[in-house]
Design a protein around this motif. Structure first.
Motif, short mmCIF file in Angstrom:
data_model
loop_
_atom_site.label_atom_id
_atom_site.label_comp_id
_atom_site.label_asym_id
_atom_site.label_seq_id
_atom_site.Cartn_x
_atom_site.Cartn_y
_atom_site.Cartn_z
N THR A 44 0.83 -1.21 0.00
CA THR A 44 0.00 0.00 0.00
C THR A 44 0.86 1.25 0.00
O THR A 44 0.61 2.21 -0.76
N GLU A 45 1.89 1.28 0.84
CA GLU A 45 2.79 2.43 0.89
C GLU A 45 3.50 2.62 -0.45
O GLU A 45 3.71 3.76 -0.89
N SER A 46 3.86 1.53 -1.10
CA SER A 46 4.52 1.61 -2.41
C SER A 46 3.60 2.29 -3.42
O SER A 46 4.05 3.10 -4.24
N GLY A 47 2.31 1.95 -3.38
CA GLY A 47 1.36 2.59 -4.27
C GLY A 47 1.24 4.08 -4.00
O GLY A 47 1.19 4.90 -4.93
N LEU A 48 1.19 4.45 -2.74
CA LEU A 48 1.09 5.87 -2.38
C LEU A 48 2.32 6.65 -2.82
O LEU A 48 2.22 7.82 -3.21
N LEU A 49 3.47 6.01 -2.78
CA LEU A 49 4.71 6.69 -3.16
C LEU A 49 4.79 6.96 -4.66
O LEU A 49 5.63 7.75 -5.11
N THR A 50 3.93 6.31 -5.45
CA THR A 50 3.90 6.56 -6.89
C THR A 50 2.89 7.64 -7.27
O THR A 50 2.72 7.93 -8.46
N LEU A 51 2.20 8.24 -6.29
CA LEU A 51 1.20 9.26 -6.58
C LEU A 51 1.76 10.46 -7.36
O LEU A 51 1.06 11.03 -8.19
N PRO A 52 3.00 10.91 -7.10
CA PRO A 52 3.52 12.02 -7.91
C PRO A 52 3.48 11.74 -9.41
O PRO A 52 3.23 12.65 -10.20
N MET A 53 3.68 10.50 -9.77
CA MET A 53 3.65 10.14 -11.19
C MET A 53 2.25 10.31 -11.77
O MET A 53 2.08 10.86 -12.86
N ILE A 54 1.25 9.84 -11.06
CA ILE A 54 -0.12 9.94 -11.56
C ILE A 54 -0.59 11.39 -11.62
O ILE A 54 -1.29 11.80 -12.55
N ILE A 55 -0.15 12.21 -10.65
CA ILE A 55 -0.53 13.63 -10.66
C ILE A 55 0.05 14.32 -11.89
O ILE A 55 -0.65 15.06 -12.59
#
Length: 538
Positions: free
Chosen positions: A313-324
């Motif tokens: 879950t934390e790994s997914g959250l850490l990729t949020l800058p990419m999706i933004i």
């Protein structure tokens, strides 16, 4: 509101409302298609552990879908030029749904690989047909706006997929099987929207002629090559008899395919497309976009979990800058392209950002500040947002309507090829670098410990390892992940050079190509009537 007309102007086809609902269905189908490849990014370590798989099988679970998708994409594109596009789009989504259900009930790596292959057939269909159907109902100029939505869907699917997958595998009462089940309802909704709203001119059955021999030859050539890049360098040397046994037949099949396509009346891929400069440059861009889109999430997820010790879950959250970055720039660039009709600036800027970010990621380690990793992947997200769909627009605007399906599928073909071959090559690069660094690190530890080969064969839970071994494994994965960005940086530089050499042509405001093929001036007073006469959306 006016209705879209057929090319002959005789039959009212689609209202604006029907077009919007159809495009919603297409966006949803493309969203679940990209999710099939990314939702398992953070779930793969858990899947491999529970199914007792190896590091090599880790790569294959990602690569098999892209391999199959690459091989069959040109077939979908060609039959779309001679068969009902609505039926083909629904068939592609339907096959994807069946494949997803089979993935969800997998009890072994072998079964999962088979189901992922079936997903690949459906993924190729929904990806190619989604773009082709959009081109059939919307003019290139208006396509920029809708392409922004599609790019956003790709962005959300690419980066939110790992986050959703991480939450699923971290939730005890769900488990990794739901990574495949969860997208099924969305796919079914997309099928309903398309079925109820999409209306296209009927296709005369007598005109249908499929180049089966060409499809078989191309599939053989691509499959052999993809298998080679997936296992060479790990199971046997690149320069060896097993390599030759895969490469030589693939090369022969490719040569025979080209010679056959030059003679056949209705070729699978019209070879005259390769005489189009925009098409040639877009092929290189598509390979690079595929490499980034499909290659980055699984290895980035593994980096965050293994090298940094974060949960799925934390790994997914850490990729949020990419999706933004991806969603913002995909949407904004799509609207700007619709307003101006110009696309080259976005491609140049995107590839420049991709080059900078890829070079920065080369120096990745397990100790790199997490905020800096976020900055790099944010830039990569923006780069993908500016380039992914605008590349398709440029190609569709530069080819005759008769070749629209084949050209669109060709872009998708090379994107899937870049993703499939890229994931395989990146996996080999990571494995080779990881093996060497692990061996060096383990040699410094006192006492008995597993060998590097043993750890690569079955990594297990890094968190339960002794402190010294855990530090070696995490440092090794950090360095190995940075190593794969050498390839990504090289491809970004090559793509930037190609973009700079593309000839920009103003996007048309009509669905069909203009008679002379020259760029359309924005002030052309005949635009409005031309759009109505050619079936454009008004």
């Amino acid at each position: 509101m006016t209705d879209q007309l057929s090319d002959q102007g005789r039959q009212p086809l689609m209202s604006r409302r029907a077009i919007n609902f159809t495009m919603t269905g297409i966006v949803l189908s493309l969203f679940v298609g990209i999710m099939s490849g990314t939702i398992i990014a953070n779930a793969l370590p858990v899947i491999i552990r529970e199914l007792h798989g190896s590091q090599s099988q880790y790569t294959w679970i990602v690569a098999i879908t892209l391999l199959v998708s690459t091989a069959v994409t040109p077939v979908w594109g060609k039959i779309s030029d001679v068969y009902n596009k609505k039926t083909l789009l629904l068939a592609g989504v339907g096959i994807y749904v069946v494949g997803s259900m089979l993935c969800g009930i997998s009890g072994s790596v072998t079964w999962l690989l088979f189901a992922r292959g079936l997903q690949g057939i459906g993924h190729a269909g929904l990806q190619a047909m989604g773009q082709i159907v959009m081109a059939a109902i919307v003019s290139p100029r208006e396509r920029g706006k809708y392409s922004g939505y599609i790019g956003s869907a790709f962005g959300v699917g690419t980066v939110a997929g790992p986050l959703v997958g991480g939450v699923i595998v971290d939730t005890p009462w769900l488990g990794w099987h739901w990574c495949f089940f969860i997208v099924v309802p969305i796919a079914i909704v997309s099928m309903v929207l398309v079925y109820r709203n999409l209306t296209l001119p009927a296709v005369t059955a007598g005109k249908v002629k499929i180049d089966i021999i060409g499809a078989a030859l191309l599939s053989a050539a691509i499959s052999g090559f993809m298998v080679w890049v997936t296992i060479a360098g790990r199971d046997f040397p690149w320069m060896s008899l097993p390599s030759a046994a895969l490469v030589v037949p693939s090369a022969i099949a490719l040569v025979v395919f080209v010679l056959y396509e030059l003679r056949v009346a209705v070729p699978l891929i019209p070879l005259n497309l390769f005489a189009n400069r925009t098409m040639l440059m877009a092929i290189v861009l598509s390979i690079n976009v595929g490499l980034m889109t499909f290659g980055l999430p699984p290895f980035l997820g593994q980096y965050f979990q293994v090298a940094r010790g974060h949960t799925a879950t934390e790994s997914g959250l850490l990729t949020l800058p990419m999706i933004i970055g991806l969603v913002a720039l995909s949407t904004y660039s799509g609207y700007r392209v619709t307003r101006t009709g110009r696309w080259k600036l976005w491609l140049v800027t995107g590839m420049a950002l991709m080059t900078v970010a890829s070079v920065g990621m080369i120096f990745l380690t397990s100790q790199t500040p997490i905020w800096l990793v976020g900055v790099w992947i944010w830039l990569l997200g923006m780069a993908l947002g500016m380039t992914s769909q605008n590349t398709v627009l440029a190609v569709q605007n530069s080819v005759p309507t008769a070749d629209l399906g084949a050209a669109t599928a060709l872009v998708g073909f090379f994107r899937s090829f870049g993703g499939g071959a890229g994931v395989a090559i990146l996996g080999v690069m990571l494995n080779n670098r990881l093996g060497a660094v692990l061996a060096d690190g383990l040699a410094t530890l006192p006492g008995a410990h597993p060998t590097a080969d043993a750890l690569l064969g079955s990594l297990g839970d890094v968190g339960t390892m002794p402190a010294g071994m855990r530090a070696v494994v995490r440092d090794s994965y950090g360095l190995a992940t940075g190593h794969i960005f050498w390839l990504m940086a090289a491809m970004a530089v090559i793509s930037l050079i190609c973009v700079l050499n593309m000839r920009e042509q103003l996007l048309r405001t009509t669905i069909d190509e203009t008679t002379d093929g020259d760029p359309i001036n924005e002030g052309d007073s005949g635009t409005g009537s031309a759009r109505r006469e050619r079936g454009g959306v008004v």
